[in-house]
Design an enzyme around this catalytic site. Structure first.
Site, PDB file in Angstrom:
ATOM      1  N   LYS A  26     -16.644 -16.360  10.229  1.00 57.56           N
ATOM      2  CA  LYS A  26     -15.257 -16.505  10.666  1.00 57.56           C
ATOM      3  C   LYS A  26     -14.991 -15.755  11.974  1.00 57.56           C
ATOM      4  CE  LYS A  26     -14.484 -13.547   6.753  1.00 57.56           C
ATOM      5  NZ  LYS A  26     -14.136 -13.664   5.352  1.00 57.56           N
ATOM      6  N   LYS A  79     -25.687 -17.298  11.281  1.00 62.74           N
ATOM      7  CA  LYS A  79     -24.867 -17.560  10.094  1.00 62.74           C
ATOM      8  C   LYS A  79     -23.488 -18.087  10.499  1.00 62.74           C
ATOM      9  CE  LYS A  79     -22.640 -14.228   8.057  1.00 62.74           C
ATOM     10  NZ  LYS A  79     -22.162 -13.035   7.365  1.00 62.74           N
ATOM     11  N   LYS A 131     -22.352  -5.902  13.074  1.00 62.02           N
ATOM     12  CA  LYS A 131     -20.944  -5.789  13.465  1.00 62.02           C
ATOM     13  C   LYS A 131     -20.738  -4.733  14.535  1.00 62.02           C
ATOM     14  CE  LYS A 131     -18.783  -8.075   9.707  1.00 62.02           C
ATOM     15  NZ  LYS A 131     -17.813  -8.166   8.644  1.00 62.02           N
TER      16      LYS A 131
END
Ligand code: TYM
Length: 333
Positions: free
Chosen positions: A199, A196, A114
């Site tokens: 969202k 992966k 992230k």
């Protein structure tokens, strides 16, 4: 008090829930209610580690709660609540951040991933996120934590924190275990099947949402990336796209990979894509319809999360009190 073992899990309302969230986590939650004492949260505090638009953020949370219920998680049998409604999460989160090592947090894959994708907002909350997640789990003395494979590392860190804390203060926390499904634990992006499904990457048709329409679902599967062969065979390293479609099909139909290979033998990828699309449409159709119905009843949803927070607080505050006492805080009452 019951003799039932305890389950706890949560999903970030950082965007609409995906097919990956459903197959990796949510799908498995509903079935656990009879056997376990289950707590399921909407982890709003975790979600603010990325910037949220307040009005949209509120909508996503209510929609997420409606989808929990439409996935079969009955609020009469499970405790459904919003994380920030139980202040003990923030309180224990702070305590546990003092028992989590900087080096441990540096090793977290989710943090590395992230922070590399969002260089302009690498905030301290994103870094200490796993300590808060440990608090989420340990406040309820959870035995099992049903999650997808990507969360395993955070649960392992939670276990390390338990061993460290209990090593100093005695038997305070129960040692939780991850509960990861055999099929569906890692659903990949339909356009980039080595990544992966997430969202945060919903732009290019590679990510499907639980509330997507049947037309959008079929379109996404028809465009799904496969490979230059024609044989339907499970081989994650060499055929990630086809293997992902087989995972999704298996998770929706309970068919084994062997059965799927036989079913599509000699038929090429077109038939596989159509059949997987149809299986997903049929799996999600009742969930979507019911979620939209429940979402229209705001008073009902409010009742559910208020009652959930009350029940969750009772359990959480008991653990928090015990922790405060153990570490030497002076009780306020
Ligand atoms: P989150 O919100 O990223 O994802 C929610 C759940 O969905 C699973 N999942 C997937 N499973 C399979 N394939 C995918 N492509 C996929 N994408 C998501 C995740 O593994 C997860 O189970 N840190 C957590 C939220 C959390 C939590 C907790 C979970 C906070 N506190 C306490 C359990 C217990 C997270 O970011 O999940």
């Amino acid at each position: 008090m019951t003799d039932k073992k305890t389950i706890l899990s949560g999903i970030q309302p950082s965007g609409a829930m995906t097919l990956g969230t459903y197959l990796g986590a949510l799908k498995n939650w509903a079935a656990l209610a009879n056997e376990f004492d289950c707590y399921y949260m909407i982890v709003d505090m975790h979600a603010i580690t990325a910037r949220q638009t307040p009005s949209e953020f509120r909508k996503i949370q209510l929609s997420q709660l409606a989808q929990y219920i439409s996935c079969g998680i009955d609020p009469e049998k499970n405790t459904l609540f919003i994380q920030s409604h139980v202040p003990a999460h923030a309180q224990l989160g702070w305590v546990l951040s003092c028992y989590t090592m900087f080096g441990e947090l540096m090793r977290m894959t989710q943090f590395k991933d992230k922070s590399s994708k969002n260089e302009e907002n690498i905030n301290a909350g994103l870094f200490t996120y796993p300590s808060l997640m440990a608090a989420d789990i340990l406040l309820y003395q959870a035995d099992y934590v049903p999650v997808g494979a990507d969360q395993k590392q955070h649960i392992e860190l939670t276990r390390d924190i338990v061993v460290r804390f209990n090593g100093i203060y005695g038997d305070v926390f129960k040692l939780p275990e991850p509960y990861i499904p055999k099929v569906g634990a890692r659903i990949m992006d339909l356009q980039t099947p080595t990544n992966k499904m997430s969202k945060s990457d919903i732009s290019d048709g590679g990510c499907l949402l639980i509330l997507d329409s049947p037309e959008d679902i079929m379109k996404a599967f028809k465009r799904a990336v496969t490979d230059s062969e024609t044989q339907v065979r499970y081989d994650v390293d060499n055929k990630p796209g086809v293997s992902n479609l087989m995972q999704i099909y298996s998770a929706c139909t309970n068919k084994s990979f062997g059965e799927i290979e036989t079913e599509f033998s000699g038929q090429g990828y077109g038939a596989l894509k159509t059949n997987v699309g149809e299986a997903v449409v049929e799996t999600l159709r009742p969930i979507r319809e019911e979620a939209l119905r429940i979402l229209a009843d705001k008073a009902y949803l409010e009742g559910v999360y208020k009652k959930g927070a009350e029940k969750a607080s009772q359990t959480a505050n008991k653990t928090l009190k015990k922790v405060h006492k153990k570490i030497g805080f002076i009780p306020s009452d």
